[in-house]
Enzyme design. Structure first.
Site, short mmCIF file in Angstrom:
data_model
loop_
_atom_site.label_atom_id
_atom_site.label_comp_id
_atom_site.label_asym_id
_atom_site.label_seq_id
_atom_site.Cartn_x
_atom_site.Cartn_y
_atom_site.Cartn_z
N ASP A 263 -2.26 -20.55 43.90
CA ASP A 263 -3.02 -20.61 42.51
C ASP A 263 -3.26 -21.42 41.64
OD1 ASP A 263 -1.28 -17.00 43.64
OD2 ASP A 263 -3.01 -17.81 44.21
N HIS B 33 7.66 -19.34 42.51
CA HIS B 33 7.76 -18.25 43.66
C HIS B 33 9.22 -18.15 43.95
CE1 HIS B 33 5.97 -17.39 47.56
NE2 HIS B 33 5.35 -17.51 47.78
C1 SDX Z 1 1.67 -15.12 45.58
O1 SDX Z 1 5.61 -13.63 47.50
C2 SDX Z 1 4.41 -14.45 48.28
O2 SDX Z 1 4.57 -15.42 48.70
C3 SDX Z 1 3.94 -14.59 47.62
C4 SDX Z 1 2.36 -15.70 47.80
C5 SDX Z 1 1.50 -15.27 48.90
O3 SDX Z 1 0.53 -15.68 49.77
O4 SDX Z 1 1.21 -13.84 49.30
O5 SDX Z 1 3.30 -16.77 47.44
C6 SDX Z 1 1.16 -15.94 46.38
O6 SDX Z 1 1.58 -14.28 44.75
C7 SDX Z 1 1.73 -16.95 44.33
C8 SDX Z 1 2.84 -16.58 43.41
C9 SDX Z 1 1.84 -16.17 42.34
N1 SDX Z 1 1.71 -16.21 40.45
C10 SDX Z 1 1.65 -16.75 39.54
O7 SDX Z 1 1.83 -17.53 39.42
C11 SDX Z 1 2.70 -15.79 38.13
C12 SDX Z 1 3.76 -17.07 37.33
N2 SDX Z 1 4.88 -16.97 38.89
C13 SDX Z 1 5.99 -16.26 37.80
O8 SDX Z 1 5.50 -14.97 37.48
C14 SDX Z 1 6.79 -15.85 39.06
O9 SDX Z 1 7.45 -17.54 39.24
C15 SDX Z 1 6.57 -15.50 40.15
C16 SDX Z 1 6.60 -13.66 40.15
C17 SDX Z 1 5.55 -16.19 41.26
C18 SDX Z 1 8.29 -15.35 41.11
O10 SDX Z 1 8.68 -14.60 39.83
P1 SDX Z 1 10.28 -14.46 40.49
O11 SDX Z 1 10.95 -14.99 41.94
O12 SDX Z 1 10.49 -12.98 40.25
O13 SDX Z 1 11.50 -15.22 39.56
P2 SDX Z 1 11.62 -14.99 38.12
O14 SDX Z 1 10.94 -13.88 37.35
O15 SDX Z 1 13.13 -14.13 38.07
O16 SDX Z 1 11.54 -16.12 37.15
C19 SDX Z 1 12.92 -17.22 38.00
C20 SDX Z 1 13.14 -17.91 35.82
C21 SDX Z 1 13.32 -17.36 34.93
O17 SDX Z 1 14.11 -17.83 34.27
P3 SDX Z 1 15.57 -17.19 33.36
O18 SDX Z 1 15.00 -15.66 33.07
O19 SDX Z 1 15.96 -17.26 34.98
O20 SDX Z 1 15.21 -18.06 32.53
O21 SDX Z 1 12.28 -18.85 36.08
C22 SDX Z 1 11.41 -18.79 35.20
C23 SDX Z 1 11.62 -17.00 34.12
O22 SDX Z 1 11.67 -16.82 33.54
N3 SDX Z 1 10.06 -18.43 35.11
C24 SDX Z 1 8.93 -19.39 35.48
C25 SDX Z 1 7.45 -19.17 35.55
N4 SDX Z 1 8.06 -18.86 36.98
C26 SDX Z 1 9.28 -17.93 37.02
N5 SDX Z 1 8.50 -19.54 33.81
C27 SDX Z 1 7.97 -20.34 33.48
N6 SDX Z 1 6.62 -20.48 33.90
C28 SDX Z 1 6.59 -19.30 35.32
N7 SDX Z 1 5.30 -19.70 36.26
#
Ligand code: SDX
Length: 431
Positions: free
Chosen positions: A366, A308
């Site tokens: 989720d 998140h």
């Molecule tokens: C919702 O914003 C909100 O409040 C949203 C929400 C709401 O109520 O409105 O809470 C609802 O959208 C919840 C989130 C649902 N999405 C997912 O579950 C999809 C999977 N999650 C990711 O795609 C990700 O965690 C996000 C999109 C939710 C957040 O991404 P960020 O904040 O942009 O973080 P990032 O992509 O920069 O990740 C940081 C690091 C990265 O690694 P590095 O590049 O630093 O090495 O963490 C890794 C990412 O690769 N990472 C993950 C991961 N999520 C982040 N690696 C594996 N699996 C994951 N799920």
């Protein structure tokens, strides 16, 4: 706007600029850079808005480090346990928990607006039956501005109020009808003698040949899912609604924009993607393979329902959802649901893995929601429509708050331009 107590200094090219520091009720201080471009002729750069406050708000606060979520100051776990969705709607919309009389009046107003203009049934028929229900919801909600002209003037507080009630009241009908249309069953009309969640379940699962008796345990679980998704600060879809509204667009168009944004798998679409991922994993012995893929920089696969932007601890909504999953599946007699077992073991193994703990990646709202929704009888294609239904009150509350802000102006971000410098046109024969 909060008063300025502190000032930061920015020194650039030998000049020093005072940057006011705004102090919030909770959360980090905020650098007020509104005058910076005019003073220093520089932009700030923050793609994805990881460090940028787009507005001030009094509605919801998230402490990502502690894993806390407050709606008008009330913790989500208390609201999920002690309140119900329409009461939370009142709280989000008007700022305080209602008295018994206020709640009765609010629920009556919502109940009286659950029907759709009958002409909209023809609008559904323009879609293919296999259209994703989210595509239908984007279209139908946007089309409401072509049916409810008497609540589109955003300069009229009364019309804003009517549009708010209409959207909250009609979203269950719109979502249920998108589902019915998708599966080829006739629309079921709302009933005024049912509560909000029971009405939705009946509109989804009743058929003319067989009345659907609402299980009070399921309607309580449905209502709790609505509450857990109601609002969440300036997430992507809420920011979309605010930006659309800043141009003066009508409320139905703004909410349709929010639905479109929520659909993405990185946002509200994650609940559908998560259950599909859990099913693809299929059994606990395949979990290590998928955890390895999630950690592999060369593999675009991510654990859906994990991570998140704000939470660097457990999403408090996921905790409640996990408890609810156990309760609902037990009550439904779905013993040892294999998908729930995979989810629990996946959570356990991921949280024990340094990759996830070091990046502070925890289950989000989720991760468990889809397991409950599927056990209740919904197909995965209905998971995000249910999220959109629930989040409508959050979008509307934030929309109303922005419109009431005398400082509101159209949102118009700038950019870091890295393209070509000015150059003259080259005739085709000279290229
Ligand atoms: C919702 O914003 C909100 O409040 C949203 C929400 C709401 O109520 O409105 O809470 C609802 O959208 C919840 C989130 C649902 N999405 C997912 O579950 C999809 C999977 N999650 C990711 O795609 C990700 O965690 C996000 C999109 C939710 C957040 O991404 P960020 O904040 O942009 O973080 P990032 O992509 O920069 O990740 C940081 C690091 C990265 O690694 P590095 O590049 O630093 O090495 O963490 C890794 C990412 O690769 N990472 C993950 C991961 N999520 C982040 N690696 C594996 N699996 C994951 N799920």
């Amino acid at each position: 706007m909060t008063e300025t107590k502190k000032t930061a200094q920015l020194t650039l090219d030998g000049n020093t600029y005072d940057v006011p520091v705004l102090s919030p009720t909770a959360g980090p201080d905020v650098l007020d850079i509104r005058k910076l471009y005019g003073q220093a002729n520089v932009f700030t750069y923050d793609p994805g808005y990881t460090s940028t406050a787009s507005c001030d708000s009094t509605i919801t606060f998230i402490d990502g480090d502690k894993g806390e979520l407050l709606h008008r100051g009330y913790p989500i776990d208390q609201l999920a346990e002690k309140s119900h969705y329409l009461e939370v709607c009142y709280l989000l919309l008007y700022g305080e928990l209602p008295t018994a009389t206020q709640l009765e009046d609010f629920e009556a107003r919502v109940t009286m607006h659950t029907m759709l203009h009958e002409q909209m049934t023809y609008f559904y028929r323009g879609f293919r039956r296999d259209a994703h229900p989210m595509a239908v919801m984007v279209g139908v909600v946007g089309a409401m501005s072509a049916f409810y002209h008497d609540s589109t003037d955003i300069s009229d507080p009364w019309q804003r109020e009517v549009a708010s009630i209409r959207l909250i009241a009609k979203m269950p009908t719109i979502a249920a009808w998108a589902y019915k249309y998708h599966i080829g069953q006739p629309f079921v009309y709302p009933r005024n003698d049912l509560d909000y969640a029971s009405n939705f379940l009946r509109m989804c699962f009743s058929v003319p040949a067989d009345e659907y008796e609402v299980n009070p345990i399921l309607s309580r679980a449905m209502d709790r899912i609505f509450t857990l998704h109601a609002d969440h600060e300036q997430n992507a879809s809420t920011s979309t609604v605010r930006l659309a509204s800043s141009s003066g667009a009508n409320p139905f168009a703004c909410i349709a924009a929010g639905i479109a944004c929520l659909w993405g798998p990185a946002h509200g679409g994650a609940n559908q993607a998560c259950l599909e991922m859990l099913k693809e994993i299929g059994s606990v012995d395949r979990i290590p393979e998928y955890i390895a893929r999630a950690k592999d920089k060369n593999d675009p696969f991510r654990l859906m329902g994990f991570g998140h932007r704000v939470y660097k601890n457990f999403d408090p909504r996921a905790k409640v959802m996990k408890q609810s999953a156990d309760e609902v599946l037990d009550l439904l007699g779905v013993e040892n649901n294999p998908i729930l077992q995979v989810a629990k073991e996946l959570e356990k193994q991921a949280l024990e893995d340094p990759y996830f703990s070091e990046k502070k990646l925890f289950p989000n709202v989720d991760f468990y929601s889809g397991i409950i929704l599927e056990a209740m009888g919904f197909p995965t294609s209905m998971f995000t429509p249910i999220f959109a239904l629930s989040r409508t009150v959050g979008w509307i509350s934030q929309w109303k708050e922005q419109l009431a802000d005398p400082q509101m102006k159209i949102g118009r971000p700038r950019q870091l331009y890295l393209g070509e410098s000015m150059r003259d046109y080259v005739d085709i024969e000279n290229r």
